[in-house]
Write a protein that holds these residues in place. Structure first.
Motif, PDB file in Angstrom:
ATOM      1  N   SER A 102       0.860  -1.458  -0.473  1.00 27.74           N
ATOM      2  CA  SER A 102       0.195   0.097   0.029  1.00 27.74           C
ATOM      3  C   SER A 102       1.165   1.176  -0.156  1.00 27.74           C
ATOM      4  CB  SER A 102      -0.911   0.105   0.964  1.00 27.74           C
ATOM      5  OG  SER A 102      -1.923   1.062   1.483  1.00 27.74           O
ATOM      6  N   SER A 103       1.769   0.667   0.415  1.00 28.71           N
ATOM      7  CA  SER A 103       3.105   2.585   0.797  1.00 28.71           C
ATOM      8  C   SER A 103       3.358   2.828  -0.786  1.00 28.71           C
ATOM      9  CB  SER A 103       3.980   1.979   1.739  1.00 28.71           C
ATOM     10  OG  SER A 103       3.446   1.702   3.234  1.00 28.71           O
ATOM     11  N   TYR A 104       3.434   2.239  -2.224  1.00 30.94           N
ATOM     12  CA  TYR A 104       3.901   2.206  -2.831  1.00 30.94           C
ATOM     13  C   TYR A 104       2.622   2.420  -3.979  1.00 30.94           C
ATOM     14  CZ  TYR A 104       8.319   1.837  -0.150  1.00 30.94           C
ATOM     15  OH  TYR A 104       8.942   2.069   0.854  1.00 30.94           O
ATOM     16  N   THR A 105       1.621   1.919  -3.667  1.00 33.85           N
ATOM     17  CA  THR A 105       0.801   1.872  -4.783  1.00 33.85           C
ATOM     18  C   THR A 105      -0.764   3.113  -4.958  1.00 33.85           C
ATOM     19  OG1 THR A 105       0.544  -0.523  -3.268  1.00 33.85           O
ATOM     20  CG2 THR A 105      -1.534   0.693  -5.041  1.00 33.85           C
ATOM     21  N   PRO A 106      -1.061   3.639  -6.090  1.00 31.49           N
ATOM     22  CA  PRO A 106      -1.299   5.031  -6.370  1.00 31.49           C
ATOM     23  C   PRO A 106      -2.539   4.695  -5.308  1.00 31.49           C
ATOM     24  CG  PRO A 106      -0.495   4.037  -8.289  1.00 31.49           C
ATOM     25  CD  PRO A 106      -0.149   3.387  -7.119  1.00 31.49           C
ATOM     26  N   ALA A 107      -3.583   6.097  -5.564  1.00 33.30           N
ATOM     27  CA  ALA A 107      -4.435   6.188  -3.880  1.00 33.30           C
ATOM     28  C   ALA A 107      -6.007   6.147  -5.062  1.00 33.30           C
ATOM     29  CB  ALA A 107      -4.885   7.542  -3.072  1.00 33.30           C
ATOM     30  N   SER A 108      -6.203   6.064  -6.531  1.00 33.60           N
ATOM     31  CA  SER A 108      -6.709   5.744  -7.130  1.00 33.60           C
ATOM     32  C   SER A 108      -6.808   4.208  -6.958  1.00 33.60           C
ATOM     33  CB  SER A 108      -6.980   6.601  -8.254  1.00 33.60           C
ATOM     34  OG  SER A 108      -5.879   5.802  -8.854  1.00 33.60           O
ATOM     35  N   ILE A 109      -6.010   4.097  -7.290  1.00 35.98           N
ATOM     36  CA  ILE A 109      -5.753   2.047  -7.466  1.00 35.98           C
ATOM     37  C   ILE A 109      -6.407   1.915  -6.201  1.00 35.98           C
ATOM     38  CG2 ILE A 109      -4.921   0.004  -7.821  1.00 35.98           C
ATOM     39  CD1 ILE A 109      -3.172   1.341  -9.482  1.00 35.98           C
ATOM     40  N   LEU A 110      -5.873   2.567  -4.686  1.00 34.10           N
ATOM     41  CA  LEU A 110      -6.518   1.600  -3.347  1.00 34.10           C
ATOM     42  C   LEU A 110      -8.310   1.505  -2.871  1.00 34.10           C
ATOM     43  CD1 LEU A 110      -3.027   2.460  -1.465  1.00 34.10           C
ATOM     44  CD2 LEU A 110      -3.656   0.141  -2.431  1.00 34.10           C
ATOM     45  N   SER A 111      -8.386   3.253  -3.685  1.00 36.64           N
ATOM     46  CA  SER A 111     -10.104   3.066  -3.663  1.00 36.64           C
ATOM     47  C   SER A 111     -10.556   2.712  -3.518  1.00 36.64           C
ATOM     48  CB  SER A 111      -9.739   5.413  -4.010  1.00 36.64           C
ATOM     49  OG  SER A 111      -9.261   6.030  -3.248  1.00 36.64           O
ATOM     50  N   LEU A 157      -3.192  -4.184   3.764  1.00 36.20           N
ATOM     51  CA  LEU A 157      -3.134  -2.655   2.307  1.00 36.20           C
ATOM     52  C   LEU A 157      -4.553  -1.473   2.109  1.00 36.20           C
ATOM     53  CD1 LEU A 157      -2.920  -2.993  -0.665  1.00 36.20           C
ATOM     54  CD2 LEU A 157      -4.800  -4.213  -1.064  1.00 36.20           C
ATOM     55  N   LEU A 158      -5.283  -1.972   3.524  1.00 32.72           N
ATOM     56  CA  LEU A 158      -6.507  -0.637   3.477  1.00 32.72           C
ATOM     57  C   LEU A 158      -7.104  -0.182   4.643  1.00 32.72           C
ATOM     58  CD1 LEU A 158      -8.717  -3.162   0.642  1.00 32.72           C
ATOM     59  CD2 LEU A 158      -6.923  -1.399   0.318  1.00 32.72           C
TER      60      LEU A 158
END
Length: 275
Positions: A102-111, A157-158
């Protein structure tokens, strides 16, 4: 945003999260993450940093809140200690792995992933026949270790504690009575959140543009304000959970998940709804 309004939003969110945590056996991240994301972006943080800080700070609030809730459920005989420990051991490892990604994943994907996970859990519970389970479950150690890792991974992750995954798994797949699924999930969340918190602190320790009083991606000020109301409210949620029939708990849980899933996936924005 006015400071008083900012603090009131956090206090009311913490109270609702604490009550929900005790009531439904979830960490409350599915409420805290969107609220904190909104507040962090409102003070000028970029979306990626805002979402990571929302995840990290939510997990930090979830830890003492879940401890309080787990204690209350344990006193009522609703925590199966052996399964909770097995789930928690790999849940902690999963939390580290999930938070690292999660620390290196774009916000749009995580949301979007956040929304899909919540929606899938809700639909699974609503679409499954409610099992009338009266006895303690009998599952293999391997199954607890596997699902503990998956729940911990989603937690890290979330930033959600893992209850949105663990409660349906325990109830529908591992055949826990719903009240014991909620109680054992609350105990599991204690372990899962620790792995995520430690990882978010280390991955964010050298991050730039963080607001004052941040320890890595954990904002200590928001943590203190949220925890001030979430911790005491967790015990009230526990008391309510043991007075509500299991079937009603299932529908309350699913309804909350559907709302937050649509919110995080941006469905209300697409439809121009002020929700």
């Amino acid at each position: 945003m006015d400071l008083i309004v900012y603090i009131l939003i956090l206090l009311s969110t913490g109270a609702f999260v604490g009550f929900t945590s005790g009531l439904l056996g979830v960490g409350g991240g599915f409420i805290m993450v969107p609220v904190q994301y909104f507040l962090f972006t409102a003070i000028g943080l970029d979306p990626d940093t805002s979402l990571r800080m929302a995840f990290a700070t939510s997990l930090t609030v979830i830890l003492p809140t879940a401890l309080n809730g787990a204690w209350g459920h344990w006193r009522r005989g609703a925590v199966l200690v052996g399964p909770a420990i097995l789930l928690g051991l790999t849940g902690l490892i999963g939390g580290v792995v999930g938070a690292s990604i999660s620390s290196y994943t774009p916000a749009s994907i995580l949301s979007f992933i956040f929304g899909l996970l919540a929606l899938g859990s809700a639909l699974w519970m609503l679409g499954s026949s409610y099992p009338e389970i009266m006895e303690n479950p009998s599952n293999t150690r391997q199954s607890y270790l596997l699902w503990g890792f998956m729940g911990g991974f989603s937690s890290g992750l979330l930033g959600i504690g893992g209850g949105v995954v663990m409660v349906p798994l325990l109830n529908l797949l591992l055949k826990f009575p719903i009240h014991k699924a909620i109680g054992t999930s609350t105990a599991f969340i204690v372990f899962a959140s620790i792995g995520g918190i430690i990882t978010y602190i280390f991955t964010g320790i050298n991050a730039t543009g963080l607001p004052p009083y941040s320890l890595g991606y954990v904002n200590l000020l928001q943590f203190l304000v949220l925890a001030a109301t979430s911790i005491p409210m967790a015990l009230l949620g526990v008391k309510a959970a043991h007075r509500i029939p299991g079937k009603k708990l299932k529908y309350i849980f699913a309804a909350l998940l559907v709302y937050i899933a649509l919110k995080m996936m941006g469905v209300f924005q697409w439809l121009n709804l002020p929700l």
